[in-house]
Design an enzyme around this catalytic site. Structure first.
Site, PDB file in Angstrom:
ATOM      1  N   TYR A  15       0.638  -1.151  -0.061  1.00  0.00           N
ATOM      2  CA  TYR A  15       0.041   0.100  -0.083  1.00  0.00           C
ATOM      3  C   TYR A  15       0.967   1.242   0.036  1.00  0.00           C
ATOM      4  CZ  TYR A  15       1.125   0.432   4.907  1.00  0.00           C
ATOM      5  OH  TYR A  15       1.654   0.677   6.272  1.00  0.00           O
ATOM      6  N   CYS A  16       0.329   2.457  -0.472  1.00  0.00           N
ATOM      7  CA  CYS A  16       0.870   3.669  -0.358  1.00  0.00           C
ATOM      8  C   CYS A  16      -0.346   4.645  -0.183  1.00  0.00           C
ATOM      9  CB  CYS A  16       1.602   3.766  -1.700  1.00  0.00           C
ATOM     10  SG  CYS A  16       0.589   3.990  -3.188  1.00  0.00           S
ATOM     11  N   THR A  17       0.098   5.810  -0.262  1.00  0.00           N
ATOM     12  CA  THR A  17      -0.740   6.983   0.051  1.00  0.00           C
ATOM     13  C   THR A  17      -2.196   7.048  -0.716  1.00  0.00           C
ATOM     14  OG1 THR A  17       1.063   8.357   0.749  1.00  0.00           O
ATOM     15  CG2 THR A  17      -1.254   9.530   0.744  1.00  0.00           C
ATOM     16  N   GLY A  70      -2.229   5.109  -4.242  1.00  0.00           N
ATOM     17  CA  GLY A  70      -2.104   4.077  -5.006  1.00  0.00           C
ATOM     18  C   GLY A  70      -1.197   4.099  -6.117  1.00  0.00           C
ATOM     19  N   VAL A  94      -4.265   4.387   0.981  1.00  0.00           N
ATOM     20  CA  VAL A  94      -4.643   4.817   2.085  1.00  0.00           C
ATOM     21  C   VAL A  94      -5.703   5.917   2.303  1.00  0.00           C
ATOM     22  CG1 VAL A  94      -4.089   5.391   4.651  1.00  0.00           C
ATOM     23  CG2 VAL A  94      -2.309   4.162   3.178  1.00  0.00           C
TER      24      VAL A  94
END
Length: 328
Positions: free
Chosen positions: A189-191, A193, A218
């Site tokens: 995951y990241c902020t 996508g 997220v």
């Protein structure tokens, strides 16, 4: 979407912070920069938008009353039709100015990546379900920089100590050498996508068979599922710096670098030759005059420090102010 935006205006939400990305062929990135600047200037938008031949990576803020017009403009273009846009409310602009630039890469990884190999999407609901029933052969990887994961991350996630985006390819190689790539299932995951689009393909290149990515990052998870399985807050690359991912997200897991007291407030070091991001409580940052260390306070060009409850990222000072700082 139109109904949601109209409701925001009725209830007095003054600004919207938007985030989206799309991989699509852009024949003339410079022309696309001009188009985006024109519409956002018209709509009083401020932004940090990067455009390359491979697509668009955008974060921006707009008056709530102008947001629907911008989204309609975006979706009217066949290249951007269907682009998923994430929204947050904010009482003011989240960016200092309008910046739209041509970039060689949307995410700096310094290598060509085959996006056809990218990992399987998990919706926020599917991601939560997998975390609810996570088995021992599944690992969760936070693919953001260390200063992002310091203030918030999914519980149990692996937090690579990366200082820049460019560090992930080397980390991927190391992970493949120390992990059974055939048995291990990776959730990443990241902020918002976009990094996972690229990094999941990198893991596939390193031999991982099963790679999942959190669709919408997220930001979308917080909007859809709240703070379930999440610890702390979310770092964002705009004036807000650190935000809750949902209304029920109040936990603080990070600490002041000086005294160790709980704090999720970031400051840029007031020493202009350092400018490092650091966490501090109000008492300690005032004592240090906005500097990350005693050395930075005593050496170099130090900006005047004014205590703020919600400090914003450092912006370049006029030449005359820099000169005044240098002779303090």
């Amino acid at each position: 979407m139109r109904k949601i935006l109209d409701e925001c205006i009725v209830f007095g939400m003054e600004y919207k912070v938007l985030a989206y990305y799309i991989f699509t062929k852009i024949e003339d990135p410079a022309r696309e920069v001009k188009r985006h600047k024109e519409i956002l200037t018209k709509l009083d938008g401020r932004a940090r938008i990067y455009i390359s031949e491979e697509g668009v990576n955008a974060q921006l803020s707009l008056p709530a009353a102008n947001t629907a017009e911008y989204v309609d403009w975006l979706h009217a273009d066949d290249r951007f039709k269907g682009t998923e846009v994430k929204f947050h409310d904010h009482p003011e602009h989240a960016f200092a100015k309008l910046t739209v630039k041509v970039r060689r890469e949307l995410v700096a990884v310094d290598r060509k990546i085959d996006l056809s190999k990218r990992g399987e999407y998990l919706s926020p609901a599917e991601w939560k379900a997998k975390l609810d029933h996570k088995d021992q052969e599944t690992i969760v990887i936070d693919v953001r920089n260390n200063y992002e994961s310091d203030v918030g991350h999914f519980e149990g996630a692996i937090l690579p100590d990366l200082e820049t985006f460019r560090g992930f390819p080397e980390y991927a190689k190391h992970l493949a050498q120390t992990t059974d790539t055939k048995k291990t299932k990776v959730m990443m995951y990241c902020t918002g996508g976009i990094r996972c689009e690229l990094y999941s393909a990198l893991l596939k290149d390193e031999g991982f068979d099963t790679v999942y990515q959190l669709k919408g990052g997220v930001i979308q998870y917080g909007l859809d599922e709240g703070a379930a399985h999440w610890r702390g807050k979310l770092f964002v690359f705009d004036d807000r710096l650190v935000v809750p991912i949902s209304e029920d997200n109040t936990e603080i897991i990070s600490h002041c670098k000086f005294c160790g007291k709980e704090s999720d407030v970031y400051y840029n070091c007031a020493n202009m030759d350092c400018n490092e991001l650091f966490l501090s409580c109000p008492k300690c940052v005032e004592e240090s005059q906005g500097c990350c260390s005693a050395k930075c306070l005593s050496e170099g060009r130090v900006r005047p420090f004014t205590p703020e409850a919600k400090p914003k990222p450092f912006r370049k000072l006029p030449k005359e102010v820099k000169c005044a700082c240098a002779i303090r």
